[in-house]
Structures are given as structure tokens and as C-alpha cells.
Write a protein that holds these residues in place. Sequence first.
Motif, PDB file in Angstrom:
ATOM      1  N   GLU A 135      92.108 -12.608  89.020  1.00 30.71           N
ATOM      2  CA  GLU A 135      92.636 -11.258  88.994  1.00 30.71           C
ATOM      3  C   GLU A 135      91.790 -10.414  88.044  1.00 30.71           C
ATOM      4  O   GLU A 135      91.428 -10.861  86.953  1.00 30.71           O
ATOM      5  N   VAL A 136      91.443  -9.177  88.501  1.00 25.28           N
ATOM      6  CA  VAL A 136      90.604  -8.273  87.708  1.00 25.28           C
ATOM      7  C   VAL A 136      91.253  -6.898  87.661  1.00 25.28           C
ATOM      8  O   VAL A 136      92.194  -6.618  88.411  1.00 25.28           O
ATOM      9  N   LEU A 139      87.306  -3.456  91.072  1.00 27.69           N
ATOM     10  CA  LEU A 139      86.325  -4.092  91.949  1.00 27.69           C
ATOM     11  C   LEU A 139      85.028  -3.303  91.912  1.00 27.69           C
ATOM     12  O   LEU A 139      85.037  -2.083  91.719  1.00 27.69           O
ATOM     13  N   THR A 142      80.923  -0.112  96.406  1.00 24.59           N
ATOM     14  CA  THR A 142      79.935  -0.330  97.460  1.00 24.59           C
ATOM     15  C   THR A 142      79.743   0.955  98.239  1.00 24.59           C
ATOM     16  O   THR A 142      80.552   1.890  98.140  1.00 24.59           O
ATOM     17  N   GLU A 146      86.217   2.000 100.834  1.00 19.91           N
ATOM     18  CA  GLU A 146      87.488   1.585 101.424  1.00 19.91           C
ATOM     19  C   GLU A 146      87.522   1.734 102.937  1.00 19.91           C
ATOM     20  O   GLU A 146      88.572   1.585 103.552  1.00 19.91           O
TER      21      GLU A 146
END
Length: 155
Positions: A135-136, A139, A142, A146
Motif C-alpha cells: 500500500e502506498v 502512484l 504516466t 486514468e
Amino acid sequence: MQPVIRVLREDWADPSVPLPRYETLGAAGADIRANLPPEARESGLTLQPMERRVVPTGLRIEIPEGYEVQIRPRSGLALRHGLSLPNTPGTIDSDYRGPLGVLLINLGVEPFTIRHGDRIAQMIVAPVIRARFAEVDALAATERGEGGFGSTGRA
């Protein structure tokens, strides 16, 4: 190293039905055949349109640790008759030892009869890589971001 899938026939299974096998040198999938119980061998199993049924193979398999078996539809049956797998690809884990059944669905408009010994699906043997999950708080960004379903196919 080539993995070995150990195969055990059920007591009731017809031994004349071939084990899964690759039909051509370049085939990625080994064909799996219906091995019907004695009372259904002459008549076959008929799937009505939109009907789902587990079709027996008469086999149990032992998959080496670190591998899985994926069960996929046969393209010819899908094209000509609408026969597919509702959970494609189906996954068989290396620790499963129960009967190998193939969950088929008739997406066609006509009833379809599966005959004893028919090739009904294909089996892909694949390595399994197990991941860790962490778990972070965020993210990495990129270019796609989405963008979801169909977002990369727009001109």
C-alpha cells in the motif's frame, strides 16, 4: 526445462479418449476432449442457447508448483457455433487435485451437442509469478493517466 503435467483418469473415464495433446508443432494450447459418463456417451450433452454446463474430461491433473493451466475456448467452435467459456480463461492452480471439468456456454442461436471424445477447449501451461502488494500514498504518473476502457484506441 519442460514442465510435466501428471494426468490421472477417473475410474469411470473412457481410456480410449486421448489425453490432452498439441495437435500441431506450433500449437500453444493442448486440446482437451469431452469424456462423457457412460450413460451420456451415445447421446452426447446438448447445450441450449445461453445454457452453461460443466463438461467432464474424465481427468485429474497435477500441475508443478510455479505453473498454472489456463483453459481457453477453441476458436472454431466459437466461430461456427458460438461455443465459449464464460470465465475465459479459466485458471487451474497447481494445488488443485479435483476433477477437470470445462465450463462451456452456448452463445449461439441453435442447440449444440457435445459428443463423447469431441475437442472442447484448449489448455495452456504457463509460469506463475507471484507478486507482493504494497500500500502506498500515491502512484507514479504516466502519459495515459486514468484513461480506461477504449481510451487508447481513439484517433
